[in-house]
Design an enzyme around this catalytic site. Structure first.
Site, PDB file in Angstrom:
ATOM      1  N   ASP A  11       0.885  -1.163   0.000  1.00 32.76           N
ATOM      2  CA  ASP A  11       0.000   0.000   0.000  1.00 32.76           C
ATOM      3  C   ASP A  11       0.922   1.212   0.000  1.00 32.76           C
ATOM      4  OD1 ASP A  11      -1.635   2.114   0.623  1.00 32.76           O
ATOM      5  OD2 ASP A  11      -2.396   1.281   2.502  1.00 32.76           O
ATOM      6  N   LYS A  73       2.670  11.401  -3.617  1.00 30.16           N
ATOM      7  CA  LYS A  73       1.594  10.674  -4.294  1.00 30.16           C
ATOM      8  C   LYS A  73       0.577  11.639  -4.913  1.00 30.16           C
ATOM      9  CE  LYS A  73      -1.621   6.829  -3.459  1.00 30.16           C
ATOM     10  NZ  LYS A  73      -1.961   5.781  -2.476  1.00 30.16           N
ATOM     11  N   GLU A 150      -7.284   0.534  -4.288  1.00 30.89           N
ATOM     12  CA  GLU A 150      -7.242   0.387  -2.828  1.00 30.89           C
ATOM     13  C   GLU A 150      -8.562  -0.111  -2.236  1.00 30.89           C
ATOM     14  OE1 GLU A 150      -5.440   4.168  -1.912  1.00 30.89           O
ATOM     15  OE2 GLU A 150      -3.564   3.433  -2.760  1.00 30.89           O
ATOM     16  N   ASP A 181     -12.835   5.497   1.952  1.00 34.22           N
ATOM     17  CA  ASP A 181     -11.399   5.546   2.273  1.00 34.22           C
ATOM     18  C   ASP A 181     -10.939   6.990   2.359  1.00 34.22           C
ATOM     19  OD1 ASP A 181      -8.645   5.434   2.428  1.00 34.22           O
ATOM     20  OD2 ASP A 181      -8.373   4.060   0.755  1.00 34.22           O
TER      21      ASP A 181
HETATM   22  P1  ADP Z   1      -2.647   7.346   3.169  1.00 33.10           P
HETATM   23  O1  ADP Z   1      -3.334   6.124   2.691  1.00 33.10           O
HETATM   24  O2  ADP Z   1      -3.051   8.579   2.465  1.00 33.10           O
HETATM   25  O3  ADP Z   1      -1.179   7.215   3.283  1.00 33.10           O
HETATM   26  P2  ADP Z   1      -3.566   6.711   5.828  1.00 33.10           P
HETATM   27  O4  ADP Z   1      -4.738   5.888   5.535  1.00 33.10           O
HETATM   28  O5  ADP Z   1      -2.382   6.064   6.432  1.00 33.10           O
HETATM   29  O6  ADP Z   1      -3.148   7.615   4.621  1.00 33.10           O
HETATM   30  O7  ADP Z   1      -4.051   7.885   6.785  1.00 33.10           O
HETATM   31  C1  ADP Z   1      -3.206   8.885   7.182  1.00 33.10           C
HETATM   32  C2  ADP Z   1      -4.027  10.001   7.744  1.00 33.10           C
HETATM   33  O8  ADP Z   1      -4.770   9.528   8.842  1.00 33.10           O
HETATM   34  C3  ADP Z   1      -3.177  11.144   8.243  1.00 33.10           C
HETATM   35  O9  ADP Z   1      -3.704  12.369   7.779  1.00 33.10           O
HETATM   36  C4  ADP Z   1      -3.326  11.036   9.748  1.00 33.10           C
HETATM   37  O10 ADP Z   1      -3.229  12.297  10.380  1.00 33.10           O
HETATM   38  C5  ADP Z   1      -4.698  10.470   9.881  1.00 33.10           C
HETATM   39  N1  ADP Z   1      -4.881   9.809  11.171  1.00 33.10           N
HETATM   40  C6  ADP Z   1      -4.237   8.736  11.662  1.00 33.10           C
HETATM   41  N2  ADP Z   1      -4.634   8.454  12.900  1.00 33.10           N
HETATM   42  C7  ADP Z   1      -5.566   9.381  13.216  1.00 33.10           C
HETATM   43  C8  ADP Z   1      -6.354   9.649  14.381  1.00 33.10           C
HETATM   44  N3  ADP Z   1      -6.252   8.901  15.461  1.00 33.10           N
HETATM   45  N4  ADP Z   1      -7.214  10.696  14.317  1.00 33.10           N
HETATM   46  C9  ADP Z   1      -7.319  11.467  13.226  1.00 33.10           C
HETATM   47  N5  ADP Z   1      -6.589  11.283  12.121  1.00 33.10           N
HETATM   48  C10 ADP Z   1      -5.730  10.244  12.113  1.00 33.10           C
HETATM   49 MG    MG Z   2      -4.337   4.652   2.052  1.00 31.76          MG
END
Ligand code: ADP
Ligand code: MG
Length: 513
Positions: A11, A73, A150, A181
């Site tokens: 991912d 990205k 995804e 998502d």
């Molecule tokens: P991506 O797929 O875009 O890499 P993710 O699915 O890993 O992203 O999500 C990352 C986002 O989730 C970030 O913006 C992060 O701040 C947010 N995030 C992670 N944990 C929390 C939380 N406990 N509360 C609010 N936002 C969160």
């Molecule tokens: Mg993601």
């Protein structure tokens, strides 16, 4: 099973990337990085001849903002990352490839070669962004078996968990699942039908510029406005300050997921201020972002030809769905029962690994029951001119949300006697006049035989493959002949530049390892 045959899914996220593989018992498992983390920040710090990737890069970002790159990205499909790094413009796929290289190095330290992988992309990614993702894999020295959407990957992980995919227990029931998502930089909604082990996407939509980072930014802007009011200076005026604010903004937002009140500390130019922030304030400042996700849901469900009441489940994926306002908004707007049985952070990588397993079994001649059907997220068209008005016209060849693979032809005629080439501009998305479309490239049908009369038909045939990548062919029906076709891409890396970058990326060491 030898290590090179282990199915691996990646991912490759905007904020975090996750690696998973299928273990000996056929179950997906997350692979931790060298630091023992289950996800690796997609962040790169460029140094002399080497790069640091992940948490260390993020932590050092504010010290060396000119050498730091994250959120690449979001720029995939563009020619260059949105700002220069040490004065140089890097293609976004090169930055993403360095993240992949780090994942590969860490994996190989413990498990042997990482070669064949499936990489995930947002369903809403257009063709140039998909190509850029595959190129990032190649740049990192990986063999990309395929890219997969995804939400589809998340649904596969869900289906697996529910026993849909187990050999014995092929479930009879079918479900209509909405995958919501909300990640760090992108937002995707997909409606899928899962019937036994068949995964069919009915419609998809989203926003490549909506994610957690936008929620962070609202808090940063609010805190800075308070600071300016008090001290008359803007903390965003220096690059290292901006990097620090980004980290704090994200931390504050995360804290408000499990608390209702916190403070945003701002230090700048010798002044400091602690700005109180409540969950309520965060929700108020970002209400329009949540509303955008609601509109997208409505439109995607409509495009799937369904009513909201037809949905049997809502799967939440992506770190930002942890925010309480996601629950409350979806429940208030739609009365949805939300499903949190899959891990919001790992489901996508797990599904990708399971899919890699299916592809590898297929390659070795084995039988695998799972089928995955996808749709295109953007219309495919040919940009022409309206003969009546003289204005540009988007001649749509494949409308959005068509089941893939799909092959459609479009007939062109030569305008002059003896014409030896025909040029076709291919676009994705956009209005009827081609406004806001993404240029995919120019297909030039070359070396037509001498002496063709004016009005000779040339058929250009477009095939969207299952993974959303495009193939183009051209034929001259009157001669029963295939014409030579060159696709000149408007964006991304040409083959020659890709080769060039492959050898450059090879020489960049990833540390620490
Ligand atoms: P991506 O797929 O875009 O890499 P993710 O699915 O890993 O992203 O999500 C990352 C986002 O989730 C970030 O913006 C992060 O701040 C947010 N995030 C992670 N944990 C929390 C939380 N406990 N509360 C609010 N936002 C969160
Ligand atoms: Mg993601």
């Amino acid at each position: 099973m030898s290590s090179t045959q282990t199915p691996i899914g990646i991912d490759l996220g905007t904020t975090f990337s996750v690696v998973a593989r299928v273990d000996r018992h056929g179950n997906p498992e997350t692979i931790t990085n060298a630091a023992g983390e289950r996800w690796t920040p997609s962040a790169v710090l460029f140094e002399e001849g080497s790069v640091i990737v992940g948490t260390e890069a993020r932590n050092a970002a504010y010290l060396e903002p000119e050498g730091f790159a994250d959120f690449a990205k979001r720029d995939m499909g563009d020619d260059g990352y949105h700002r220069t790094i040490h004065g140089q413009l890097y293609p976004p796929e090169v930055i993403q490839s360095l993240v992949l290289k780090k994942l590969k190095v860490d994996y190989e330290e413990r498990y042997g070669e990482m070669r064949d992988v499936v990489i995930t992309v947002p369903a809403y990614f257009n063709e140039p962004r998909r190509k850029a993702t595959q190129d990032a894999g190649r740049l990192a020295g990986l063999n990309v078996l395929d890219i997969i959407n995804e939400p589809t990957a998340a649904a596969i992980a869900y289906g697996f968990q529910q026993g849909f995919l187990s050999k014995e227990g092929k479930a009879e029931r079918s479900e209509r699942v909405l995958v919501y998502d909300l990640g760090g930089g992108t937002f995707d909604v997909t409606v899928m039908e899962i019937c036994g082990s068949d995964f069919k996407t009915l419609a998809t939509g989203g926003d490549v510029h909506l994610g957690g980072i936008d929620f962070d930014q609202r808090l940063i802007d609010y805190a800075c406005d308070q600071f300016i009011e008090k001290h008359g200076q803007d903390p965003r005026s220096e690059p290292s300050g901006v990097q620090r604010l980004k980290r704090i903004g994200e931390d504050v937002k995360r804290a408000l997921t499990h608390r209702t009140q916190t403070t945003f500390p701002v230090d700048h130019a010798g002044y400091s201020l602690r700005v109180p922030i409540s969950r309520e304030l965060l929700e108020e400042k970002t209400a329009d972002l949540m509303t955008r996700t609601v509109f997208t849901i409505r439109s995607v469900v409509r495009q799937a030809g369904l009513q909201l009441s037809d949905l049997t489940r809502v799967l939440l994926v992506g770190g930002s769905t942890r925010m309480p306002m996601v629950d409350s908004t979806l429940q208030k707007e739609f009365g949805f029962e939300l499903d949190r049985t899959v891990s919001t952070d790992e489901a996508v990588a797990h599904g990708a690994a399971l899919y890699a397993g299916v592809l590898m079994t297929r390659q070795t001649g084995g039988i695998s029951g799972m089928t995955v059907q996808n749709v295109n997220s953007h219309s495919l068209g040919v940009l022409g001119t309206d003969t009546k008005t003289g204005r540009p016209r988007n001649g749509v060849v494949v409308p959005a949300n068509t089941a893939l693979p799909v092959t459609k032809g479009k007939r062109f005629s030569t305008a002059r006697d003896g014409q030896t080439s025909v040029k076709v501009s291919v676009i994705e998305g956009g209005s009827a006049t081609g406004q806001n479309s993404t240029p995919v490239g120019e297909c030039v049908v070359r070396d037509l035989p001498e002496g063709l009369p004016k009005g000779t038909h040339v058929d250009v045939i477009f095939t969207y493959k299952e993974n959303g990548r495009l193939e183009v062919q051209a034929t001259i029906p009157s001669l029963k002949k295939n014409a030579k076709l060159v696709v000149q891409r408007d964006t991304g890396l040409s083959d020659a530049r890709l080769e060039e970058w492959i050898s450059r990326v090879e020489k960049i060491a990833v540390s620490p390892s």
